[in-house]
Design an enzyme around this catalytic site. Sequence first.
Site, PDB file in Angstrom:
ATOM      1  N   SER A  31       1.024  -1.092  -0.095  1.00  0.00           N
ATOM      2  CA  SER A  31      -0.088  -0.033  -0.035  1.00  0.00           C
ATOM      3  C   SER A  31       0.849   1.064   0.013  1.00  0.00           C
ATOM      4  O   SER A  31       2.018   1.062   0.719  1.00  0.00           O
ATOM      5  CB  SER A  31      -0.830  -0.208   1.426  1.00  0.00           C
ATOM      6  OG  SER A  31      -1.636   1.252   1.361  1.00  0.00           O
TER       7      SER A  31
ATOM      8  N   TYR B  85      -1.333  -0.153  10.387  1.00  0.00           N
ATOM      9  CA  TYR B  85      -1.382  -0.730   9.003  1.00  0.00           C
ATOM     10  C   TYR B  85      -0.380  -0.517   8.255  1.00  0.00           C
ATOM     11  O   TYR B  85       0.079  -1.282   7.254  1.00  0.00           O
ATOM     12  CB  TYR B  85      -2.689  -0.197   8.233  1.00  0.00           C
ATOM     13  CG  TYR B  85      -3.294  -0.461   6.900  1.00  0.00           C
ATOM     14  CD1 TYR B  85      -3.461  -1.818   6.319  1.00  0.00           C
ATOM     15  CD2 TYR B  85      -2.977   0.397   6.013  1.00  0.00           C
ATOM     16  CE1 TYR B  85      -3.834  -1.878   5.017  1.00  0.00           C
ATOM     17  CE2 TYR B  85      -3.275   0.148   4.611  1.00  0.00           C
ATOM     18  CZ  TYR B  85      -3.685  -0.875   4.014  1.00  0.00           C
ATOM     19  OH  TYR B  85      -3.927  -1.091   2.932  1.00  0.00           O
TER      20      TYR B  85
HETATM   21  P1  NAP Z   1     -11.798  -5.341   0.568  1.00  0.00           P
HETATM   22  O1  NAP Z   1     -12.722  -4.949  -0.428  1.00  0.00           O
HETATM   23  O2  NAP Z   1     -12.174  -5.235   1.931  1.00  0.00           O
HETATM   24  O3  NAP Z   1     -11.983  -6.909   0.280  1.00  0.00           O
HETATM   25  C1  NAP Z   1     -11.090  -7.729   1.140  1.00  0.00           C
HETATM   26  C2  NAP Z   1     -11.004  -9.120   0.523  1.00  0.00           C
HETATM   27  O4  NAP Z   1     -10.065  -9.986   1.408  1.00  0.00           O
HETATM   28  C3  NAP Z   1     -12.394 -10.004   0.688  1.00  0.00           C
HETATM   29  O5  NAP Z   1     -12.312 -10.818  -0.288  1.00  0.00           O
HETATM   30  C4  NAP Z   1     -12.074 -10.462   2.053  1.00  0.00           C
HETATM   31  O6  NAP Z   1     -13.078 -11.682   2.108  1.00  0.00           O
HETATM   32  C5  NAP Z   1     -10.742 -11.010   2.148  1.00  0.00           C
HETATM   33  N1  NAP Z   1     -10.231 -11.024   3.455  1.00  0.00           N
HETATM   34  C6  NAP Z   1     -10.134 -10.240   4.626  1.00  0.00           C
HETATM   35  N2  NAP Z   1      -9.704 -10.770   5.707  1.00  0.00           N
HETATM   36  C7  NAP Z   1      -9.143 -12.017   5.258  1.00  0.00           C
HETATM   37  C8  NAP Z   1      -8.592 -12.967   5.953  1.00  0.00           C
HETATM   38  N3  NAP Z   1      -8.417 -12.710   7.359  1.00  0.00           N
HETATM   39  N4  NAP Z   1      -8.260 -14.249   5.453  1.00  0.00           N
HETATM   40  C9  NAP Z   1      -8.711 -14.403   4.173  1.00  0.00           C
HETATM   41  N5  NAP Z   1      -9.222 -13.362   3.362  1.00  0.00           N
HETATM   42  C10 NAP Z   1      -9.603 -12.141   4.068  1.00  0.00           C
HETATM   43  O7  NAP Z   1      -9.941  -4.993   0.433  1.00  0.00           O
HETATM   44  P2  NAP Z   1      -9.428  -4.411  -0.646  1.00  0.00           P
HETATM   45  O8  NAP Z   1      -9.730  -2.931  -0.886  1.00  0.00           O
HETATM   46  O9  NAP Z   1      -9.930  -5.104  -2.183  1.00  0.00           O
HETATM   47  O10 NAP Z   1      -7.960  -4.524  -0.493  1.00  0.00           O
HETATM   48  C11 NAP Z   1      -7.227  -5.730  -0.902  1.00  0.00           C
HETATM   49  C12 NAP Z   1      -5.485  -5.464  -0.434  1.00  0.00           C
HETATM   50  O11 NAP Z   1      -5.291  -4.356  -1.101  1.00  0.00           O
HETATM   51  C13 NAP Z   1      -5.379  -5.576   0.803  1.00  0.00           C
HETATM   52  O12 NAP Z   1      -4.369  -6.188   1.028  1.00  0.00           O
HETATM   53  C14 NAP Z   1      -5.219  -4.112   1.243  1.00  0.00           C
HETATM   54  O13 NAP Z   1      -4.605  -3.802   2.452  1.00  0.00           O
HETATM   55  C15 NAP Z   1      -4.803  -3.685   0.013  1.00  0.00           C
HETATM   56  N6  NAP Z   1      -4.815  -2.138  -0.410  1.00  0.00           N
HETATM   57  C16 NAP Z   1      -6.080  -1.564  -0.597  1.00  0.00           C
HETATM   58  C17 NAP Z   1      -6.536  -0.127  -0.795  1.00  0.00           C
HETATM   59  C18 NAP Z   1      -7.714   0.376  -0.961  1.00  0.00           C
HETATM   60  O14 NAP Z   1      -7.821   1.776  -1.024  1.00  0.00           O
HETATM   61  N7  NAP Z   1      -8.647  -0.227  -1.212  1.00  0.00           N
HETATM   62  C19 NAP Z   1      -5.241   0.596  -0.967  1.00  0.00           C
HETATM   63  C20 NAP Z   1      -3.934   0.019  -0.776  1.00  0.00           C
HETATM   64  C21 NAP Z   1      -3.922  -1.220  -0.508  1.00  0.00           C
HETATM   65  P3  NAP Z   1     -14.501 -11.914   3.007  1.00  0.00           P
HETATM   66  O15 NAP Z   1     -15.640 -11.113   2.338  1.00  0.00           O
HETATM   67  O16 NAP Z   1     -14.857 -13.244   3.092  1.00  0.00           O
HETATM   68  O17 NAP Z   1     -14.252 -11.272   4.376  1.00  0.00           O
END
Ligand code: NAP
Length: 250
Positions: free
Chosen positions: A145, A159
């Site tokens: 991130s 985080y």
């Molecule tokens: P999201 O929309 O909250 O989706 C999270 C996904 O991860 C869901 O499929 C969830 O499954 C799964 N998950 C959560 N906790 C888990 C666990 N303990 N074990 C297995 N699966 C788990 O998140 P996102 O925004 O797509 O983020 C994905 C990645 O990108 C993360 O690593 C996040 O830190 C990174 N990121 C995101 C952003 C942003 O702005 N969105 C920016 C920088 C980095 P369930 O639905 O079953 O819980």
Amino acid sequence: MTKGPVLLVTGGSRGIGAAISLLAARKGWRVAVNYASNKAAADTVVSKIVAGGGEALAIRGDVGDAADIASIFEAVDRHFGRLDGLANNAGIVDAPARVDEMSVARIERMMRINVTGSILCAAEAVRRMSSRHGGNGGAIVNISSMAAIIGSPSQYIDYAASKAAIDTFTVGLAREVATEGVRVNAVRPGVIDTEIHASGGLPDRARDMASSIPMQRAGTAEEVADAVLYLLSPSASYITGAILNVSGGR
Ligand code: NAP
């Protein structure tokens, strides 16, 4: 017909992970779609892949639990019989807080899921893909991130620290397995419009932050998936230990 390579996407059921799963399938990967609790979301991703003529399997498992990680990879072994790529994507945020307000339980959960979980998943992938273990090689893409660079003060520096650990882990693992046919890279998303912000109590965060981003907009999960699929592909054959910002200039 030769069957396509197999990609495991942790947290592949929603947000960035779902976009990675869907794009991977369009590019010929067979996809293991991991999720933690929302089975319906994982089943929807699998259905879309199958409807498009691809192959996918939903696999429940919490990457914050070592036994669950072992069972996720065993399910991949049983169903697909091989592994060629890992998108180490599952991750969490938490409610905005200063460090002097954070509980031990919060910090330990953050590190267990975002750091220990990612390292353990990569280890399982290396055991299957590295030539040292008789594997045919492969690629790992860790999801970091921009918080790792910015530090996210007064929001969630736990985080940010967890993602800085992912950056260092990416560089170290890339060098460790560079002669074993396994490439390891990372993508650093900026502010991406997914449900993660609501899970941290800030549902409007992507929209609210647009004016602070040089490109004046949040990114999409699909834009992150494009970068991940590039790094997983043979087009990136000489790229390892790289960390690619996908952040609109942030
Ligand atoms: P999201 O929309 O909250 O989706 C999270 C996904 O991860 C869901 O499929 C969830 O499954 C799964 N998950 C959560 N906790 C888990 C666990 N303990 N074990 C297995 N699966 C788990 O998140 P996102 O925004 O797509 O983020 C994905 C990645 O990108 C993360 O690593 C996040 O830190 C990174 N990121 C995101 C952003 C942003 O702005 N969105 C920016 C920088 C980095 P369930 O639905 O079953 O819980």
